[in-house]
Design a protein around this motif. Structure first.
Motif, PDB file in Angstrom:
ATOM      1  N   GLY A  11       0.809  -1.216   0.000  1.00 31.59           N
ATOM      2  CA  GLY A  11       0.000   0.000   0.000  1.00 31.59           C
ATOM      3  C   GLY A  11       0.843   1.267   0.000  1.00 31.59           C
ATOM      4  N   GLN A  12       0.158   2.402   0.102  1.00 33.52           N
ATOM      5  CA  GLN A  12       0.841   3.699  -0.002  1.00 33.52           C
ATOM      6  C   GLN A  12       1.937   3.845   1.056  1.00 33.52           C
ATOM      7  N   ILE A  13       1.632   3.490   2.312  1.00 36.77           N
ATOM      8  CA  ILE A  13       2.654   3.593   3.358  1.00 36.77           C
ATOM      9  C   ILE A  13       3.613   2.403   3.274  1.00 36.77           C
ATOM     10  N   GLY A  14       3.053   1.207   3.053  1.00 42.77           N
ATOM     11  CA  GLY A  14       3.838  -0.026   3.140  1.00 42.77           C
ATOM     12  C   GLY A  14       5.030  -0.055   2.206  1.00 42.77           C
ATOM     13  N   SER A  33       4.390  -8.318   3.575  1.00 46.49           N
ATOM     14  CA  SER A  33       3.258  -9.205   3.278  1.00 46.49           C
ATOM     15  C   SER A  33       2.067  -8.372   2.813  1.00 46.49           C
ATOM     16  N   ASP A  34       1.235  -8.994   1.979  1.00 48.14           N
ATOM     17  CA  ASP A  34       0.013  -8.330   1.493  1.00 48.14           C
ATOM     18  C   ASP A  34      -0.847  -9.417   0.863  1.00 48.14           C
ATOM     19  N   LEU A  35      -1.975  -9.004   0.258  1.00 45.44           N
ATOM     20  CA  LEU A  35      -2.900  -9.980  -0.332  1.00 45.44           C
ATOM     21  C   LEU A  35      -2.389 -10.571  -1.646  1.00 45.44           C
ATOM     22  N   ARG A  47       2.486 -13.844   0.861  1.00 43.45           N
ATOM     23  CA  ARG A  47       1.066 -13.514   0.786  1.00 43.45           C
ATOM     24  C   ARG A  47       0.457 -13.732   2.165  1.00 43.45           C
ATOM     25  N   LEU A  48      -0.260 -12.751   2.687  1.00 42.53           N
ATOM     26  CA  LEU A  48      -0.905 -12.917   3.995  1.00 42.53           C
ATOM     27  C   LEU A  48      -2.203 -12.129   4.030  1.00 42.53           C
ATOM     28  N   ASP A  49      -3.304 -12.847   4.289  1.00 36.35           N
ATOM     29  CA  ASP A  49      -4.590 -12.199   4.536  1.00 36.35           C
ATOM     30  C   ASP A  49      -4.736 -12.089   6.052  1.00 36.35           C
ATOM     31  N   CYS A  50      -4.716 -10.858   6.562  1.00 37.81           N
ATOM     32  CA  CYS A  50      -4.712 -10.662   8.019  1.00 37.81           C
ATOM     33  C   CYS A  50      -5.998 -11.125   8.678  1.00 37.81           C
ATOM     34  N   MET A  51      -7.040 -11.383   7.880  1.00 32.61           N
ATOM     35  CA  MET A  51      -8.289 -11.868   8.469  1.00 32.61           C
ATOM     36  C   MET A  51      -8.199 -13.362   8.812  1.00 32.61           C
ATOM     37  N   LEU A  74      -8.820  -1.134   5.251  1.00 32.84           N
ATOM     38  CA  LEU A  74      -9.558  -0.428   4.203  1.00 32.84           C
ATOM     39  C   LEU A  74      -9.626   1.036   4.616  1.00 32.84           C
ATOM     40  N   LEU A  75      -9.325   1.952   3.686  1.00 30.23           N
ATOM     41  CA  LEU A  75      -9.250   3.379   4.003  1.00 30.23           C
ATOM     42  C   LEU A  75     -10.618   4.063   3.959  1.00 30.23           C
ATOM     43  N   SER A  76     -10.642   5.362   4.292  1.00 30.65           N
ATOM     44  CA  SER A  76     -11.908   6.030   4.632  1.00 30.65           C
ATOM     45  C   SER A  76     -12.981   5.966   3.555  1.00 30.65           C
ATOM     46  N   ILE A 137     -17.378   4.847   9.473  1.00 36.80           N
ATOM     47  CA  ILE A 137     -17.017   3.497   9.940  1.00 36.80           C
ATOM     48  C   ILE A 137     -15.496   3.374  10.057  1.00 36.80           C
ATOM     49  N   TYR A 138     -14.776   4.049   9.154  1.00 40.47           N
ATOM     50  CA  TYR A 138     -13.306   4.045   9.220  1.00 40.47           C
ATOM     51  C   TYR A 138     -12.847   4.617  10.561  1.00 40.47           C
ATOM     52  N   GLY A 139     -13.430   5.771  10.945  1.00 41.76           N
ATOM     53  CA  GLY A 139     -13.068   6.391  12.213  1.00 41.76           C
ATOM     54  C   GLY A 139     -13.440   5.518  13.402  1.00 41.76           C
ATOM     55  N   THR A 141     -13.475   2.283  13.431  1.00 39.10           N
ATOM     56  CA  THR A 141     -12.467   1.208  13.548  1.00 39.10           C
ATOM     57  C   THR A 141     -11.150   1.759  14.094  1.00 39.10           C
ATOM     58  N   LYS A 142     -10.855   3.038  13.820  1.00 37.55           N
ATOM     59  CA  LYS A 142      -9.593   3.589  14.334  1.00 37.55           C
ATOM     60  C   LYS A 142      -9.673   3.827  15.847  1.00 37.55           C
ATOM     61  N   VAL A 143     -10.807   4.363  16.327  1.00 40.12           N
ATOM     62  CA  VAL A 143     -10.944   4.541  17.787  1.00 40.12           C
ATOM     63  C   VAL A 143     -10.941   3.178  18.479  1.00 40.12           C
ATOM     64  N   GLY A 167      -3.445  13.017   6.483  1.00 36.80           N
ATOM     65  CA  GLY A 167      -3.349  12.605   5.084  1.00 36.80           C
ATOM     66  C   GLY A 167      -1.890  12.565   4.667  1.00 36.80           C
ATOM     67  N   LEU A 168      -1.487  11.496   3.982  1.00 33.60           N
ATOM     68  CA  LEU A 168      -0.077  11.359   3.609  1.00 33.60           C
ATOM     69  C   LEU A 168       0.121  11.599   2.125  1.00 33.60           C
ATOM     70  N   VAL A 169       1.167  12.364   1.816  1.00 37.91           N
ATOM     71  CA  VAL A 169       1.506  12.669   0.424  1.00 37.91           C
ATOM     72  C   VAL A 169       2.775  11.892   0.088  1.00 37.91           C
TER      73      VAL A 169
HETATM   74  P1  NAD Z   1      -3.457   1.385   1.280  1.00 39.20           P
HETATM   75  O1  NAD Z   1      -4.894   1.202   1.000  1.00 39.20           O
HETATM   76  O2  NAD Z   1      -2.603   2.097   0.286  1.00 39.20           O
HETATM   77  O3  NAD Z   1      -2.793  -0.027   1.577  1.00 39.20           O
HETATM   78  C1  NAD Z   1      -3.410  -0.987   2.405  1.00 39.20           C
HETATM   79  C2  NAD Z   1      -2.878  -2.349   2.006  1.00 39.20           C
HETATM   80  O4  NAD Z   1      -3.547  -3.324   2.811  1.00 39.20           O
HETATM   81  C3  NAD Z   1      -3.158  -2.697   0.526  1.00 39.20           C
HETATM   82  O5  NAD Z   1      -1.954  -3.030  -0.132  1.00 39.20           O
HETATM   83  C4  NAD Z   1      -4.112  -3.899   0.615  1.00 39.20           C
HETATM   84  O6  NAD Z   1      -3.876  -4.877  -0.388  1.00 39.20           O
HETATM   85  C5  NAD Z   1      -3.786  -4.449   1.999  1.00 39.20           C
HETATM   86  N1  NAD Z   1      -4.900  -5.231   2.568  1.00 39.20           N
HETATM   87  C6  NAD Z   1      -6.222  -4.963   2.521  1.00 39.20           C
HETATM   88  N2  NAD Z   1      -6.914  -5.939   3.138  1.00 39.20           N
HETATM   89  C7  NAD Z   1      -6.006  -6.836   3.587  1.00 39.20           C
HETATM   90  C8  NAD Z   1      -6.087  -8.056   4.309  1.00 39.20           C
HETATM   91  N3  NAD Z   1      -7.266  -8.590   4.663  1.00 39.20           N
HETATM   92  N4  NAD Z   1      -4.939  -8.694   4.620  1.00 39.20           N
HETATM   93  C9  NAD Z   1      -3.740  -8.191   4.243  1.00 39.20           C
HETATM   94  N5  NAD Z   1      -3.589  -7.048   3.549  1.00 39.20           N
HETATM   95  C10 NAD Z   1      -4.711  -6.376   3.229  1.00 39.20           C
HETATM   96  O7  NAD Z   1      -3.338   2.088   2.719  1.00 39.20           O
HETATM   97  P2  NAD Z   1      -2.154   2.981   3.298  1.00 39.20           P
HETATM   98  O8  NAD Z   1      -2.415   4.376   2.909  1.00 39.20           O
HETATM   99  O9  NAD Z   1      -0.843   2.366   3.018  1.00 39.20           O
HETATM  100  O10 NAD Z   1      -2.503   2.882   4.861  1.00 39.20           O
HETATM  101  C11 NAD Z   1      -1.915   1.933   5.712  1.00 39.20           C
HETATM  102  C12 NAD Z   1      -2.468   2.130   7.109  1.00 39.20           C
HETATM  103  O11 NAD Z   1      -2.246   3.481   7.533  1.00 39.20           O
HETATM  104  C13 NAD Z   1      -3.981   1.898   7.220  1.00 39.20           C
HETATM  105  O12 NAD Z   1      -4.270   1.330   8.484  1.00 39.20           O
HETATM  106  C14 NAD Z   1      -4.541   3.295   7.158  1.00 39.20           C
HETATM  107  O13 NAD Z   1      -5.793   3.372   7.807  1.00 39.20           O
HETATM  108  C15 NAD Z   1      -3.480   4.083   7.899  1.00 39.20           C
HETATM  109  N6  NAD Z   1      -3.472   5.508   7.533  1.00 39.20           N
HETATM  110  C16 NAD Z   1      -3.177   5.910   6.278  1.00 39.20           C
HETATM  111  C17 NAD Z   1      -3.192   7.259   5.961  1.00 39.20           C
HETATM  112  C18 NAD Z   1      -2.852   7.765   4.584  1.00 39.20           C
HETATM  113  O14 NAD Z   1      -3.010   8.959   4.292  1.00 39.20           O
HETATM  114  N7  NAD Z   1      -2.375   6.930   3.675  1.00 39.20           N
HETATM  115  C19 NAD Z   1      -3.504   8.209   6.959  1.00 39.20           C
HETATM  116  C20 NAD Z   1      -3.835   7.753   8.236  1.00 39.20           C
HETATM  117  C21 NAD Z   1      -3.788   6.394   8.523  1.00 39.20           C
END
Ligand code: NAD
Length: 312
Positions: A11-14, A33-35, A47-51, A74-76, A137-139, A141-143, A167-169
């Motif tokens: 993902g964006q941060i990962g 790890s990711d899906l 490959r890892l599904d965290c669920m 899942l994001l907002s 719902i996103y908020g 889950t965060k609280v 928000g991350l750039v």
């Molecule tokens: P993203 O959506 O870019 O990446 C999330 C990753 O999680 C994706 O690669 C997706 O494939 C993976 N994923 C989804 N369901 C999954 C599952 N069941 N098992 C394993 N992997 C799964 O999100 P991001 O922006 O990288 O955000 C990462 C974390 O940081 C999230 O918890 C998000 O809420 C938090 N966050 C992000 C921001 C932001 O601006 N990007 C801001 C605040 C908090």
């Protein structure tokens, strides 16, 4: 050798956090790890599904994991579209990671968000401790995630730590369906010399941070001495408080022909209107030395260079 696990690493941060962790602690110590399926011969990805609770525990045992950066979620905007799925992924994913961390004695990083606040929270200078009644719902889950991490810390001694990220750039991986995605999209459009249609109103003020500051803050929090942490889940952090109009104006200093029009998406506008406009990050500064290096001007210059846009 005990290792570090990153979930949601594609993902964006990962993508950027995995690189930063490998640089800091050595490539062989960091399992991403990711899906998505693993590529043959890539021993540093699984490959890892965290669920899947058993799969989470199995990977952490097999790889001798002692630190987890749990980014899978899942994001907002996606979450508001699929609230039932968001609850399952965000909550059961975190629960499975915390349970495995409890069993195997791991440290856990949990990324909370400005979304953990709501319309009844003070919107300017949002304090570290304040009202948290989010309406998304996103908020929610965060609280709940912040509370669950704190519970595992006090009840079971799991070293769980977190940040309330704005928000991350970033330039490497595209954003994953959040309300602040417009900022990244604006830079990408400018780099391609395209016009941009912004889905938030021009004066919507929100906290933002540049990804290099975010990955550094995450690692610094995780390295901080535990006795210095007055809070665990989660510390307010921010790099700047900006509107779409201000970002567009800064981009125009480098790309004078860049133009933006505003076509508001009511769903994402409503989400943004329920979030803080500027966080108070003093607790993070005092407790573990949080200090962002990029303001709007520095971030804009760096983003445009990284995206290959001509700058003056
Ligand atoms: P993203 O959506 O870019 O990446 C999330 C990753 O999680 C994706 O690669 C997706 O494939 C993976 N994923 C989804 N369901 C999954 C599952 N069941 N098992 C394993 N992997 C799964 O999100 P991001 O922006 O990288 O955000 C990462 C974390 O940081 C999230 O918890 C998000 O809420 C938090 N966050 C992000 C921001 C932001 O601006 N990007 C801001 C605040 C908090």
């Amino acid at each position: 050798m005990r290792r570090i696990l990153v979930t949601g690493a594609r993902g964006q941060i990962g993508v950027e956090l995995t690189l930063a962790l490998r640089k800091r602690y050595g490539a062989a110590r960091v399992v991403a790890s990711d899906l998505a399926e693993a590529q043959p011969l890539d021993d540093l990805y699984e490959r890892l599904d965290c669920m899947q609770a058993d799969a989470v525990a199995d990977l952490m045992r097999r790889r001798d994991i002692d630190v987890v950066y749990h980014l899978a979620a899942l994001l907002s905007a996606v979450a508001e579209d699929r609230p039932q799925a968001a609850w399952s992924v965000n909550m059961s994913g975190l629960y499975n990671v915390l349970e495995a961390a409890r069993r195997f004695g791991c440290q856990v990083f949990f990324p909370s968000s400005i979304a953990a606040f709501g319309p009844s929270t003070p919107r300017r200078g949002t304090p570290q401790i304040t009202i948290q009644r989010p309406t998304t719902i996103y908020g929610v889950t965060k609280v709940a995630g912040e509370l669950l991490c704190d519970y595992y810390a006090t009840r079971f001694g799991v070293d769980a730590r977190g940040l309330r990220l704005p928000g991350l750039v970033s330039s490497a991986a595209p954003p994953g369906g959040g309300t602040t995605d417009y900022a990244v999209e604006m830079f990408r459009a400018a780099a391609l010399r395209k016009r941009y249609s912004c889905f938030l109103a021009a004066e919507t003020r929100l906290d933002m941070m540049y990804m290099p500051d975010a990955t550094r803050a995450i690692m610094e929090l995780m390295e901080a001495k535990p006795e210095r942490l007055r809070f665990r889940n989660a510390y307010n952090v921010t790099g700047m408080s900006v509107t779409p109009r201000e970002i567009a104006a800064e981009i125009c200093k480098h790309a004078p022909t860049f133009a933006v029009d505003y076509r508001i998406d009511p769903l994402r506008q409503a989400i943004a209107d329920s979030w803080p406009q500027s966080l108070d990050a003093n607790a993070a500064r005092e407790d573990w030395g949080f200090a962002p290096r990029f303001d709007l001007a520095a971030m804009t210059r760096d983003m445009l260079v990284r995206l290959g846009a001509a700058t003056d």
